[in-house]
Each structure stands twice: as C-alpha cells, then as structure tokens.
Design a protein around this motif. Structure first.
Motif, PDB file in Angstrom:
ATOM      1  N   GLY A 145      49.827  64.218  37.995  1.00 44.01           N
ATOM      2  CA  GLY A 145      50.908  65.062  37.001  1.00 44.01           C
ATOM      3  C   GLY A 145      50.328  65.809  35.997  1.00 44.01           C
ATOM      4  N   ARG A 146      51.214  66.205  35.321  1.00 47.68           N
ATOM      5  CA  ARG A 146      50.879  67.822  34.336  1.00 47.68           C
ATOM      6  C   ARG A 146      51.144  66.765  33.283  1.00 47.68           C
ATOM      7  N   ASP A 147      51.072  67.345  31.992  1.00 43.34           N
ATOM      8  CA  ASP A 147      50.795  66.599  30.912  1.00 43.34           C
ATOM      9  C   ASP A 147      52.281  66.355  30.624  1.00 43.34           C
ATOM     10  N   VAL A 148      52.790  65.113  30.160  1.00 39.13           N
ATOM     11  CA  VAL A 148      53.849  64.732  29.588  1.00 39.13           C
ATOM     12  C   VAL A 148      54.615  65.449  28.062  1.00 39.13           C
ATOM     13  N   MET A 149      56.312  66.344  28.273  1.00 36.32           N
ATOM     14  CA  MET A 149      55.944  67.132  27.963  1.00 36.32           C
ATOM     15  C   MET A 149      57.416  66.184  26.645  1.00 36.32           C
ATOM     16  N   VAL A 150      58.214  65.751  27.441  1.00 36.84           N
ATOM     17  CA  VAL A 150      59.361  65.167  27.005  1.00 36.84           C
ATOM     18  C   VAL A 150      59.249  63.470  27.754  1.00 36.84           C
ATOM     19  N   ALA A 151      59.080  62.754  27.345  1.00 40.02           N
ATOM     20  CA  ALA A 151      58.653  61.167  27.465  1.00 40.02           C
ATOM     21  C   ALA A 151      60.015  60.743  28.431  1.00 40.02           C
ATOM     22  N   SER A 152      60.799  60.615  27.081  1.00 39.70           N
ATOM     23  CA  SER A 152      61.782  59.795  27.460  1.00 39.70           C
ATOM     24  C   SER A 152      63.142  61.482  28.864  1.00 39.70           C
ATOM     25  N   LEU A 153      63.010  62.030  28.621  1.00 45.91           N
ATOM     26  CA  LEU A 153      63.179  62.859  29.471  1.00 45.91           C
ATOM     27  C   LEU A 153      63.175  62.865  30.596  1.00 45.91           C
ATOM     28  N   GLU A 154      61.357  62.830  30.570  1.00 46.28           N
ATOM     29  CA  GLU A 154      61.115  62.263  31.897  1.00 46.28           C
ATOM     30  C   GLU A 154      60.989  61.300  32.544  1.00 46.28           C
ATOM     31  N   ALA A 155      60.612  60.403  32.176  1.00 50.45           N
ATOM     32  CA  ALA A 155      60.908  58.979  32.818  1.00 50.45           C
ATOM     33  C   ALA A 155      62.230  58.784  32.970  1.00 50.45           C
ATOM     34  N   ALA A 156      63.067  59.657  32.871  1.00 48.66           N
ATOM     35  CA  ALA A 156      64.651  59.194  32.864  1.00 48.66           C
ATOM     36  C   ALA A 156      64.642  59.755  34.862  1.00 48.66           C
ATOM     37  N   PHE A 157      64.437  61.090  35.055  1.00 52.40           N
ATOM     38  CA  PHE A 157      64.856  62.298  35.237  1.00 52.40           C
ATOM     39  C   PHE A 157      63.458  61.004  37.366  1.00 52.40           C
ATOM     40  N   THR A 158      62.253  60.737  36.448  1.00 47.40           N
ATOM     41  CA  THR A 158      61.701  59.995  37.873  1.00 47.40           C
ATOM     42  C   THR A 158      62.118  59.083  37.577  1.00 47.40           C
ATOM     43  N   HIS A 159      62.984  57.509  37.611  1.00 47.69           N
ATOM     44  CA  HIS A 159      63.651  56.652  37.722  1.00 47.69           C
ATOM     45  C   HIS A 159      64.899  56.705  38.570  1.00 47.69           C
ATOM     46  N   THR A 160      65.178  57.914  38.255  1.00 45.57           N
ATOM     47  CA  THR A 160      66.773  58.559  38.319  1.00 45.57           C
ATOM     48  C   THR A 160      66.648  59.019  40.166  1.00 45.57           C
ATOM     49  N   PHE A 161      66.174  60.719  40.102  1.00 46.47           N
ATOM     50  CA  PHE A 161      66.737  61.286  40.688  1.00 46.47           C
ATOM     51  C   PHE A 161      64.520  61.139  41.868  1.00 46.47           C
ATOM     52  N   ARG A 162      63.780  61.277  41.281  1.00 42.75           N
ATOM     53  CA  ARG A 162      62.353  61.236  42.180  1.00 42.75           C
ATOM     54  C   ARG A 162      62.187  59.423  42.566  1.00 42.75           C
ATOM     55  N   GLY A 163      62.508  58.526  42.096  1.00 45.40           N
ATOM     56  CA  GLY A 163      62.386  57.083  42.740  1.00 45.40           C
ATOM     57  C   GLY A 163      60.691  56.642  43.007  1.00 45.40           C
ATOM     58  N   GLN A 164      60.072  55.509  43.978  1.00 45.22           N
ATOM     59  CA  GLN A 164      59.246  54.969  43.564  1.00 45.22           C
ATOM     60  C   GLN A 164      58.867  55.904  45.110  1.00 45.22           C
ATOM     61  N   ALA A 165      59.109  55.134  45.744  1.00 47.97           N
ATOM     62  CA  ALA A 165      58.967  56.359  46.980  1.00 47.97           C
ATOM     63  C   ALA A 165      58.673  58.568  47.025  1.00 47.97           C
ATOM     64  N   ARG A 166      58.261  58.875  46.519  1.00 44.62           N
ATOM     65  CA  ARG A 166      58.140  59.924  45.755  1.00 44.62           C
ATOM     66  C   ARG A 166      57.376  60.443  44.995  1.00 44.62           C
ATOM     67  N   THR A 167      57.235  59.090  44.047  1.00 43.98           N
ATOM     68  CA  THR A 167      55.769  58.944  42.877  1.00 43.98           C
ATOM     69  C   THR A 167      55.285  58.919  43.821  1.00 43.98           C
ATOM     70  N   PRO A 168      53.779  59.875  43.755  1.00 43.78           N
ATOM     71  CA  PRO A 168      51.758  59.379  43.846  1.00 43.78           C
ATOM     72  C   PRO A 168      51.593  57.909  44.175  1.00 43.78           C
ATOM     73  N   ILE A 169      52.201  57.505  42.826  1.00 42.61           N
ATOM     74  CA  ILE A 169      51.427  56.040  42.633  1.00 42.61           C
ATOM     75  C   ILE A 169      52.203  55.609  42.349  1.00 42.61           C
ATOM     76  N   PHE A 170      51.867  53.581  42.183  1.00 49.93           N
ATOM     77  CA  PHE A 170      52.227  52.533  41.814  1.00 49.93           C
ATOM     78  C   PHE A 170      51.168  52.384  40.518  1.00 49.93           C
ATOM     79  N   LYS A 171      52.311  51.846  39.803  1.00 46.07           N
ATOM     80  CA  LYS A 171      51.853  51.302  38.195  1.00 46.07           C
ATOM     81  C   LYS A 171      52.334  49.463  38.523  1.00 46.07           C
ATOM     82  N   LEU A 172      51.132  49.020  38.110  1.00 39.28           N
ATOM     83  CA  LEU A 172      51.149  47.240  37.816  1.00 39.28           C
ATOM     84  C   LEU A 172      50.402  46.904  36.840  1.00 39.28           C
TER      85      LEU A 172
END
Length: 284
Positions: A115-142
């Motif tokens: 995706g786009r460049d990260v602007m506020v890491a803490s907020l974007e990480a929390a949003f992705t974890h809570t609302f998007r979740g892994q299934a709606r995230t286009p990559i896995f990180k290991l």
C-alpha cells in the motif's frame, strides 16, 4: 575457513572472500550482532543485510503441539508482553523446506510492506490489526530468528480472491457490501504449500534481514539496527538469488566496495615510529 573474531567482524577487509554462513557462525560465537556493533551497524553492512536473508520456497503450517513448543521458545526472550508485544505474532508457526522455523507476524506489523507510505505507524498498525485483520491484508509477514539476535524475514502475497458480504453502518436490510479477502494462514496444517512464486520481490515491500529482531531483543534495539538505517537508506544490495543457501553467498571485494566498504588497509609509514626515538629524549 576459520571463524572471525569480533574485531575482524567489524572490519570489512576481513570479510573479503567470506561467505554468509561463516560470517553468521562467527557472529553467533562472538555473542550476536548487538555485542559486535553496540552503537548500530555501519552503512556498508546495512546495505548488504539481505545476504543473510534466505527466503523459503515452501512453508508447512505445523500442528498445535509443535506450535506451542516454538511459541514457548520465542516467548522465553521476554519481549512479547504488553499490548504491542502480544500483537507482534499471531501464534502460527511454519517449517520451510529446510525445517527452519518461521513465525507469522500480526497484520499490524505488515503495514510497511504494501500500500501507500505509512504516515502514523502506531495508528495504522492498530487499525490494520483491529479492523482489517489478516484476511483482508494482501500479504503475510513472517520472521525466522537465527541465533544472532537477528532474523530472516519474508513477505508472502495473500491473494484477495474470496468475496464476502459485510454489513454497512446503516443496518438497513440489503445494506451489505461485497468485500474481497484472502486467508488467515498459509496453507493447511501439515501440508507443505509452495510459496516461491508468491514471495514479494519489489525493493520497497520485500522482506529484509533484521540485525535485531523485536521478538528477540526488543523494539529499541530493532529501531537502532534496522528501522533507523532503513530510513536513511532504503536501497539494499540484494544477493543474486534470494533462495540460495548462505554458503553460496560470498562477500566479494566488488560487492563490499559497492556497499561503500573499505576493502584495503592503509599502509603505515614505518618512519613515523622514528620521529622521536627514545634515545633522543634521554640525551635531551
């Protein structure tokens, strides 16, 4: 070849002709990257970090008993407590084709790899974890800790091919909208899944070797040796083959020079030692 001492590991001259397997073995014996480079890694080493990053060709999701053992191993480092720490890993563990152990990171830890460049890491990480979740995230990180305090890292594509319908905020009948999503995990338990064609290779989003893995040595150390160097210089010199074993990755003089390392020692002028001979001082 013999292992290198800490002082030799700090000097790129002594890396010429060495392979990544020997270097890593030397680092482990010396006590890890943090002990050798307590103030952070030099720029030349930062640019060559991916020479230590062997990525998997296939991954096998392990069953609960094996997963619990390896999760206990990584929790023993004491860096996965607190709200952020508990979100670092999902608890899913994989073996690659060499039976190396890989841990799946939470979706919030993946924001720099799509995706786009990260602007506020803490907020974007929390949003992705809570609302998007892994299934709606286009990559896995290991990640795969390697015994040096650091870790290998890989980014695997998570194709968004499954259509689901979610309720909108209005709550009115028929107010559901279609959303595409992928999977929560890679493959099925105890069934190897080929991922070689799904490894992200674009420089901006690819996986990169960590000299200080957060789950092993903590976030502050990770920022010092990985995040801050990347912010200053996000361009790496990758090995020719990202799947090649460590002993096939050689630090040639040309590669080291391309990274900005000095590969020859300055010759000392022996006459400098005679500028003020001891006998002269005695006569004076």
């Amino acid at each position: 070849m013999d292992l290198l001492y800490s002082s030799e590991l700090q000097d790129p001259v002594d890396w010429v002709g060495m392979n990544a397997k020997l270097i890593l073995a030397s680092v482990m014996k010396a006590g890890g990257w943090a002990k050798i480079f307590p103030d952070g890694v030099p720029r030349w080493l930062h640019k060559l970090r991916n020479y230590f990053n062997v990525e998997p060709r296939s991954l096998r999701l392990v069953d609960r008993s094996i997963k619990d053992h390896w999760m206990s191993e990584i929790r023993a480092h004491g860096k996965l407590s607190g709200i952020v720490g508990k979100r670092t890993l999902t608890g899913d563990v994989y073996f690659d084709e060499e039976v190396e152990v890989w841990y799946q990171m939470g979706a919030g830890g993946s924001i720099y790899h799509w995706g786009r460049d990260v602007m506020v890491a803490s907020l974007e990480a929390a949003f992705t974890h809570t609302f998007r979740g892994q299934a709606r995230t286009p990559i896995f990180k290991l990640i795969c800790p390697d015994g040096t305090g650091g870790s290998k890292e890989t980014i695997i594509m998570n194709p968004q091919t499954n259509k689901i319908y979610v309720q909108t905020g209005t709550g009115w009948p028929g107010s559901r909208i279609p959303v595409m999503q992928g999977r929560e995990k890679i493959g099925e338990i105890n069934r190897p899944e080929l991922v070689v064609n799904r490894v992200v290779t674009k420089m901006k989003y690819q996986g990169s070797y960590n000299f200080s893995e957060t789950a092993v040595v903590g976030l502050d150390e990770h920022k010092k040796r990985d995040v801050k160097p990347h912010e200053k210089d996000p361009i790496y010199i990758d090995p020719p083959d990202r799947f090649a074993p460590l002993d096939k990755r050689v630090f040639s003089e040309a590669v080291l020079k391309a990274a900005g390392a000095k590969t020859t020692r300055e010759k000392r002028d022996p006459m400098k030692d005679l500028d003020d001979p001891p006998m002269r001082k005695m006569r004076e």
